[in-house]
Design a protein around this motif. Sequence first.
Motif, PDB file in Angstrom:
ATOM      1  N   ALA A   6      24.493  24.069  28.112  1.00 35.54           N
ATOM      2  CA  ALA A   6      24.725  25.221  28.692  1.00 35.54           C
ATOM      3  C   ALA A   6      23.482  26.226  28.780  1.00 35.54           C
ATOM      4  N   SER A   7      22.514  25.386  28.943  1.00 35.36           N
ATOM      5  CA  SER A   7      20.940  26.483  29.194  1.00 35.36           C
ATOM      6  C   SER A   7      20.371  26.033  30.355  1.00 35.36           C
ATOM      7  N   GLY A   8      19.203  25.979  30.346  1.00 37.42           N
ATOM      8  CA  GLY A   8      18.202  26.020  31.562  1.00 37.42           C
ATOM      9  C   GLY A   8      18.632  24.670  32.267  1.00 37.42           C
ATOM     10  N   HIS A   9      18.602  23.652  31.617  1.00 43.87           N
ATOM     11  CA  HIS A   9      18.624  22.247  32.067  1.00 43.87           C
ATOM     12  C   HIS A   9      20.092  21.988  32.775  1.00 43.87           C
ATOM     13  N   LYS A  11      21.866  24.524  34.067  1.00 43.89           N
ATOM     14  CA  LYS A  11      21.798  25.065  35.453  1.00 43.89           C
ATOM     15  C   LYS A  11      21.112  24.017  36.522  1.00 43.89           C
ATOM     16  N   ILE A  14      23.651  21.460  37.577  1.00 35.91           N
ATOM     17  CA  ILE A  14      24.612  21.935  38.471  1.00 35.91           C
ATOM     18  C   ILE A  14      24.184  22.292  39.795  1.00 35.91           C
ATOM     19  N   ASP A  15      22.850  22.620  40.039  1.00 37.06           N
ATOM     20  CA  ASP A  15      22.092  23.065  41.262  1.00 37.06           C
ATOM     21  C   ASP A  15      22.142  21.738  41.941  1.00 37.06           C
ATOM     22  N   GLN A  35      29.215  31.224  29.099  1.00 29.17           N
ATOM     23  CA  GLN A  35      29.254  31.189  30.609  1.00 29.17           C
ATOM     24  C   GLN A  35      27.807  30.404  31.053  1.00 29.17           C
ATOM     25  N   LEU A  36      27.976  29.823  32.101  1.00 25.29           N
ATOM     26  CA  LEU A  36      26.729  29.042  32.645  1.00 25.29           C
ATOM     27  C   LEU A  36      26.912  29.325  33.996  1.00 25.29           C
ATOM     28  N   MET A  37      26.136  30.177  34.560  1.00 25.95           N
ATOM     29  CA  MET A  37      26.409  30.785  36.256  1.00 25.95           C
ATOM     30  C   MET A  37      27.893  30.999  36.350  1.00 25.95           C
ATOM     31  N   GLU A  38      28.447  30.457  37.396  1.00 31.49           N
ATOM     32  CA  GLU A  38      29.928  30.960  37.526  1.00 31.49           C
ATOM     33  C   GLU A  38      30.688  29.856  36.738  1.00 31.49           C
TER      34      GLU A  38
END
Length: 197
Positions: A6-9, A11, A14-15, A35-38
């Motif tokens: 649930a960190s940068g990678h 995100k 998910i993207d 929370q990770l983004m939404e």
Amino acid sequence: MYIFGASGHGKVIIDLLGTEDRVHGIFDDNTHLTQLMEFPVLGPVPDHFIFDHPLMIAIGDNRARQKVYLRYRERADFASMVHDSAIFSKRATMGAGTVVMERCLVKVDSQLGRQVIVNTAASIDHDCRISDFAHIAPGAILCGGVRVGEGTLIGAGSTVLPGIQIGSWVRVGAGSVVTRNVPDGSTWIGNGLKASI
């Protein structure tokens, strides 16, 4: 899919997901991450949790990614991803859990192992062999016939010359030019071997 990390990678993963993909849950051992983004983070994976969808390990650190893989390999099927903008040869292969990001190039007869990260705009030429848990960082270039050992990091913007063999758990610094074989557990910075771990 489920995502662990649930960190940068996380995100980034998910993207990369397409419109047809769905995040069924995000897990992380760090209970402070909620929370990770939404998306809510569900915390650690419960002991008897059943993965009814594939799992993507979204951890950039190679040893940590290996550790999570070993923990869940008997309980989960692992998702793999190739971004639509990547060029991935129909004659190249990759193992479970591997991700190939935007604008990457993977050429003919290259083989990527399990849980490999081929990061943004990296280029892997023909007949390369990338072992499990390796990370080819953004903009790195592997010329033809390169071998990369387990858990090795090829730093951002670095170049590995044709036919070079790089051992396991090696760190190649960003912007380096690798001109000769590199033994296991070493660090290569710039144009030369600097240290052993």
